[in-house]
Design an enzyme around this catalytic site. Structure first.
Site, PDB file in Angstrom:
ATOM      1  N   GLN A 203      -7.432   3.504  -5.787  1.00 41.38           N
ATOM      2  CA  GLN A 203      -8.323   2.382  -5.519  1.00 41.38           C
ATOM      3  C   GLN A 203      -9.780   2.839  -5.622  1.00 41.38           C
ATOM      4  O   GLN A 203     -10.116   3.926  -5.158  1.00 41.38           O
ATOM      5  CB  GLN A 203      -8.066   1.824  -4.122  1.00 41.38           C
ATOM      6  CG  GLN A 203      -8.668   0.449  -3.898  1.00 41.38           C
ATOM      7  CD  GLN A 203      -8.389  -0.088  -2.501  1.00 41.38           C
ATOM      8  OE1 GLN A 203      -8.309   0.654  -1.532  1.00 41.38           O
ATOM      9  NE2 GLN A 203      -8.230  -1.386  -2.371  1.00 41.38           N
TER      10      GLN A 203
ATOM     11  N   PRO B 185     -10.811  10.974   1.421  1.00 38.79           N
ATOM     12  CA  PRO B 185     -12.089  10.268   1.611  1.00 38.79           C
ATOM     13  C   PRO B 185     -12.017   9.004   2.453  1.00 38.79           C
ATOM     14  O   PRO B 185     -13.059   8.469   2.838  1.00 38.79           O
ATOM     15  CB  PRO B 185     -12.511   9.935   0.174  1.00 38.79           C
ATOM     16  CG  PRO B 185     -11.227   9.826  -0.577  1.00 38.79           C
ATOM     17  CD  PRO B 185     -10.314  10.850   0.048  1.00 38.79           C
TER      18      PRO B 185
ATOM     19  N   GLY C  11      -9.920   6.507   5.644  1.00 41.08           N
ATOM     20  CA  GLY C  11      -9.093   6.594   6.835  1.00 41.08           C
ATOM     21  C   GLY C  11      -7.625   6.546   6.446  1.00 41.08           C
ATOM     22  O   GLY C  11      -6.810   7.337   6.897  1.00 41.08           O
TER      23      GLY C  11
ATOM     24  N   GLU D  51      -3.150   2.243   1.611  1.00 39.83           N
ATOM     25  CA  GLU D  51      -1.931   1.497   1.876  1.00 39.83           C
ATOM     26  C   GLU D  51      -0.882   1.625   0.788  1.00 39.83           C
ATOM     27  O   GLU D  51      -0.141   0.675   0.504  1.00 39.83           O
ATOM     28  CB  GLU D  51      -2.272   0.015   2.075  1.00 39.83           C
ATOM     29  CG  GLU D  51      -2.889  -0.680   0.863  1.00 39.83           C
ATOM     30  CD  GLU D  51      -4.406  -0.636   0.806  1.00 39.83           C
ATOM     31  OE1 GLU D  51      -4.997  -1.451   0.096  1.00 39.83           O
ATOM     32  OE2 GLU D  51      -5.000   0.219   1.486  1.00 39.83           O
TER      33      GLU D  51
ATOM     34  N   HIS E 252      -3.327  -1.036  10.462  1.00 43.43           N
ATOM     35  CA  HIS E 252      -4.022  -1.612   9.313  1.00 43.43           C
ATOM     36  C   HIS E 252      -3.251  -1.333   8.018  1.00 43.43           C
ATOM     37  O   HIS E 252      -3.004  -2.240   7.214  1.00 43.43           O
ATOM     38  CB  HIS E 252      -5.439  -1.047   9.229  1.00 43.43           C
ATOM     39  CG  HIS E 252      -6.275  -1.657   8.141  1.00 43.43           C
ATOM     40  ND1 HIS E 252      -7.076  -2.755   8.355  1.00 43.43           N
ATOM     41  CD2 HIS E 252      -6.420  -1.337   6.834  1.00 43.43           C
ATOM     42  CE1 HIS E 252      -7.684  -3.080   7.224  1.00 43.43           C
ATOM     43  NE2 HIS E 252      -7.301  -2.232   6.281  1.00 43.43           N
ATOM     44  N   GLU E 253      -2.879  -0.067   7.823  1.00 41.70           N
ATOM     45  CA  GLU E 253      -2.174   0.274   6.578  1.00 41.70           C
ATOM     46  C   GLU E 253      -0.803  -0.391   6.535  1.00 41.70           C
ATOM     47  O   GLU E 253      -0.343  -0.820   5.470  1.00 41.70           O
ATOM     48  CB  GLU E 253      -2.053   1.789   6.437  1.00 41.70           C
ATOM     49  CG  GLU E 253      -3.373   2.560   6.517  1.00 41.70           C
ATOM     50  CD  GLU E 253      -4.489   1.969   5.667  1.00 41.70           C
ATOM     51  OE1 GLU E 253      -4.206   1.391   4.599  1.00 41.70           O
ATOM     52  OE2 GLU E 253      -5.667   2.068   6.067  1.00 41.70           O
TER      53      GLU E 253
ATOM     54  N   HIS F 265      -1.059  -4.029   5.479  1.00 42.07           N
ATOM     55  CA  HIS F 265      -1.228  -4.210   4.036  1.00 42.07           C
ATOM     56  C   HIS F 265       0.107  -4.459   3.330  1.00 42.07           C
ATOM     57  O   HIS F 265       0.125  -4.980   2.214  1.00 42.07           O
ATOM     58  CB  HIS F 265      -1.895  -2.975   3.428  1.00 42.07           C
ATOM     59  CG  HIS F 265      -3.380  -3.067   3.337  1.00 42.07           C
ATOM     60  ND1 HIS F 265      -4.018  -4.082   2.651  1.00 42.07           N
ATOM     61  CD2 HIS F 265      -4.366  -2.264   3.827  1.00 42.07           C
ATOM     62  CE1 HIS F 265      -5.330  -3.892   2.728  1.00 42.07           C
ATOM     63  NE2 HIS F 265      -5.564  -2.803   3.434  1.00 42.07           N
TER      64      HIS F 265
ATOM     65  N   GLU G  84      -8.409  -7.285   2.418  1.00 45.88           N
ATOM     66  CA  GLU G  84      -8.912  -6.601   3.609  1.00 45.88           C
ATOM     67  C   GLU G  84      -9.190  -7.528   4.781  1.00 45.88           C
ATOM     68  O   GLU G  84      -9.023  -7.128   5.934  1.00 45.88           O
ATOM     69  CB  GLU G  84     -10.162  -5.787   3.252  1.00 45.88           C
ATOM     70  CG  GLU G  84      -9.925  -4.708   2.201  1.00 45.88           C
ATOM     71  CD  GLU G  84      -8.893  -3.671   2.624  1.00 45.88           C
ATOM     72  OE1 GLU G  84      -8.467  -3.665   3.793  1.00 45.88           O
ATOM     73  OE2 GLU G  84      -8.516  -2.841   1.776  1.00 45.88           O
TER      74      GLU G  84
ATOM     75  N   ASP H  48     -16.527   0.829  -6.159  1.00 46.38           N
ATOM     76  CA  ASP H  48     -16.574   1.839  -5.096  1.00 46.38           C
ATOM     77  C   ASP H  48     -17.855   1.746  -4.275  1.00 46.38           C
ATOM     78  O   ASP H  48     -17.878   2.118  -3.102  1.00 46.38           O
ATOM     79  CB  ASP H  48     -16.488   3.249  -5.689  1.00 46.38           C
ATOM     80  CG  ASP H  48     -15.092   3.596  -6.166  1.00 46.38           C
ATOM     81  OD1 ASP H  48     -14.140   2.917  -5.746  1.00 46.38           O
ATOM     82  OD2 ASP H  48     -14.959   4.533  -6.975  1.00 46.38           O
TER      83      ASP H  48
ATOM     84  N   TYR I  82     -13.744  -6.850   5.230  1.00 47.97           N
ATOM     85  CA  TYR I  82     -12.846  -6.523   6.335  1.00 47.97           C
ATOM     86  C   TYR I  82     -13.104  -7.416   7.550  1.00 47.97           C
ATOM     87  O   TYR I  82     -12.284  -8.252   7.916  1.00 47.97           O
ATOM     88  CB  TYR I  82     -13.020  -5.052   6.741  1.00 47.97           C
ATOM     89  CG  TYR I  82     -12.569  -4.047   5.722  1.00 47.97           C
ATOM     90  CD1 TYR I  82     -11.378  -3.329   5.890  1.00 47.97           C
ATOM     91  CD2 TYR I  82     -13.331  -3.762   4.592  1.00 47.97           C
ATOM     92  CE1 TYR I  82     -10.969  -2.385   4.970  1.00 47.97           C
ATOM     93  CE2 TYR I  82     -12.926  -2.831   3.666  1.00 47.97           C
ATOM     94  CZ  TYR I  82     -11.746  -2.137   3.855  1.00 47.97           C
ATOM     95  OH  TYR I  82     -11.338  -1.204   2.933  1.00 47.97           O
TER      96      TYR I  82
END
Length: 630
Positions: free
Chosen positions: A171, A296, A298, A301, A325-326, A329, A348, A403, A411
């Site tokens: 991603q 890079p 947290g 998913e 959170h993951e 997803h 998100e 990015d 979010y």
């Protein structure tokens, strides 16, 4: 960056000019994001992909890759199965970045292809002449050691210190750096893979993984559900597995395996609770892979196997909302996916809303309320610092690297919008809507416009007395947060506010603040809401009372170190340096580099840390922070 491509008897290409097997040179006709864009956004068009799924759509990938740690290279082939959307289509356009293409074939015979000039961040279009007969082609290729979506770690950069480590991060548009494919979230593919590694190492993917597979250096994978390219993921290392529940487990290096399994032991409970409210889990198993500290993000998913930073292993489950959170997803993002990166908030915002709901179901309303307040404050920080155009949910990303525009807007603003819908119609009605939404768009990629049309035909039609399209469009297309939006509140922070106010007024000393019962969220609220400027005496008093400089909680340490930089509290600077060189999670290091860059002396500190850490940082972390040390 320029990559020299291997020459074969019939194929030659370069990043600046394409060469087809018949010797004809061609330039790509694909418009790049760096060229001028029209004022009107074409809804559903992916401005970050060269591919042509409206003419030919890839439906399945068959990977056969060898992992070469010495050369930092993945090499092998990918078979792309496709269908012609337009019966007359005779070309397949793929996305690539810094790939060496050695051959393209169909039906066992080499076929012409052209690799176009390299765009600044989109990579290069690979245009292939399709044969009249057949529905698959094979591309032979290898990656560059500098592939933006692949990180190669030396043994010294791992916990075990004995074996190297590899992981990918696709991603938003990095899958094209290790697979030539249609790198757009609107293209969903199934895939199979054979990964060949050194025998001592284990390969895992965002696919069906067998924890008991023999370590023989050849690993087979299958992903039977269609997924967007940004969810294709691979990791290779000295990995071990520990079950956490019937459908959940964790992979990691041996030294952190027990700690990770204990920290994330509630994952199975999260899975069960989410299924109960939002429908069946569609991916069979849900496992976690704990990556080295250079990861890079947290978490990522990747379906069936979320990639997780070790920075959330706090020892008290205080940071496990990231796992929620993951996991969330798996419904919002992996099953119902944004069609373009303009629609990221559909991934998100929904996932952040579900995260709060999962935390409430598993840990209670008090925990949920604290995290919601902290999330709202993080959103406000971004609103205060972002341009108006970057504060809208349906953001215009044309000509920009996706990015560079990730923020709390998709979010937290997205989640706040959904919370308002919930409060307007009632939780039971909103849950019914979400359940139907996930079922209706199951395994589809959709645009913001498609969501709005569905919302209008369902929830708005059923609750026209409390919902209006004007308000909904304000949420989606206007900057900031609309007036009278929901305001998260937490009684747990009342005592924190009082303690902070009393201490700042000099009514009590830091050591007299009653913090014995405080949880991590209260500490973060205590620190994040300090005034911008504190005296050296105040900083020393806090540090002496609570040993904040040496906090083992990475989130608390981050907040304290940021305060220390902004107030030039030198006793924390040794820890600051250690922090910057030991982890690569952008959320934690980027604000510190940015704060240091504001003064000449701070920039010197940043340059020293960045120089030492750069080789161990992920390419995304390097790109995000190198501007602060120049």
């Amino acid at each position: 960056m320029t990559t020299k491509l291997i020459m074969s008897a019939v194929v030659c290409c370069s990043l600046l000019m394409g060469c087809s097997p018949n010797g004809k040179t061609e330039q790509t006709a694909v418009v790049t994001a760096s060229e001028a864009v029209s004022t009107e956004i074409q809804v559903g068009k992916d401005y970050h992909s060269f591919s042509n799924p409206d003419e030919v759509k890839v439906t399945n990938l068959v990977l056969d890759l060898t992992v070469d740690f010495e050369q930092k290279m993945l090499s092998g082939s990918v078979q792309l199965d496709y269908k012609r959307v337009l019966p007359s289509a005779d070309k397949l356009v793929l996305d690539t970045r810094d790939l060496t293409i050695t051959n393209v074939s169909a039906n066992g015979k080499t076929i012409p292809f052209v690799l176009a000039s390299q765009d600044s961040f989109l990579g290069a279009a690979l245009t292939i002449d399709l044969p009249q007969v057949g529905d698959s082609i094979v591309v032979q290729y290898h990656t560059s050691p500098q592939a933006s979506g692949v990180q190669w770690l030396t043994p010294a950069q791992t916990a075990g210190k004995q074996h190297p480590f590899l992981f990918t991060q696709s991603q938003a548009i990095h899958a094209r750096s290790f697979i030539p494919l249609q790198d757009s979230p609107q293209v969903r593919v199934t895939y199979q893979a054979t990964i060949r590694t050194p025998e001592a190492l284990l390969a895992v993917m965002s696919a069906a993984n067998d924890p008991n597979t023999p370590r023989d250096g050849v690993y087979e994978f299958s992903m039977p559900q269609p997924i967007p390219s940004y969810l294709i993921a691979l990791a290779v290392g000295d990995l071990h597995f520990k079950a956490m529940g019937e459908r959940t487990g964790v992979y990691s290096e041996a030294s952190i395996l027990d700690a990770a399994a204990a920290e994330f032991a509630d994952t199975e409970s999260m899975l069960i609770a989410t299924e109960k409210t939002f429908g069946p889990y569609s991916w069979d198993r849900y496992d976690l892979l704990i990556l080295p500290p250079s990861f890079p993000f947290g978490g990522m998913e990747n379906p069936r196997l979320s990639f997780i930073t070790p920075t959330v292993i706090a020892g008290d489950k205080s940071l496990v909302s990231l796992i929620a959170h993951e996991l969330a997803h798996s419904w919002s993002g992996n099953t119902v996916t944004n069609a373009t990166w303009r629609d990221l908030w559909l991934n998100e915002g929904f996932t952040t809303y579900l995260t709060y709901r999962i935390m409430e179901m598993v840990y209670g309303e008090k925990r949920y309320a604290m995290e919601a307040v902290l999330g709202r404050q993080e959103l406000q920080t971004d609103i205060d610092n972002l341009a108006k155009n970057d504060q809208v949910l349906a953001i215009d990303l044309r000509g920009r690297d996706p990015d560079d525009v990730f923020s709390n807007i998709p979010y937290e603003k997205g989640a706040l919008f959904l919370r308002e819908l919930e409060q307007k119609v009632g939780r039971a009605e909103f849950d019914k809507f979400l359940l139907a939404y996930f079922k209706h768009f199951n395994f589809q990629s959709i645009t913001t416009d498609e969501f709005v049309a569905y919302l209008q035909d369902t929830l708005v039609k059923e609750h026209s007395d409390v919902l209006s399209m004007g308000r909904i469009n304000e949420w989606i297309h206007s900057p900031g947060v609309p007036e009278n939006a929901p305001v998260p509140q937490s009684d747990a922070f009342t005592v924190v506010d009082q303690a902070r106010a009393d201490w700042l007024a000099g009514a009590i000393e830091a050591k007299d603040i009653k913090v014995k019962e405080w949880v991590t969220h209260q500490w973060l609220y205590f620190l994040n809401n300090m005034p911008e400027k504190l005296s050296q005496k105040q900083l020393a008093e806090l540090d002496d009372a609570f040993d904040l400089t040496q906090s083992h909680n990475n989130e608390i340490a981050h907040s304290w170190l940021l305060i220390s930089v902004n107030n030039w509290y030198e006793p924390a600077f040794t820890r600051l340096h250690e922090y910057l060189v030991s982890i690569g999670r952008n959320k934690l290091v980027k604000p510190l580099y940015k704060a240091l860059s504001h003064t000449a002396e701070g920039k010197k500190m940043a340059q020293k840390a960045f120089t030492e850490a750069k080789d161990g940082y992920h390419p995304l972390t390097v790109k995000a922070n190198e501007g602060f040390v120049e």
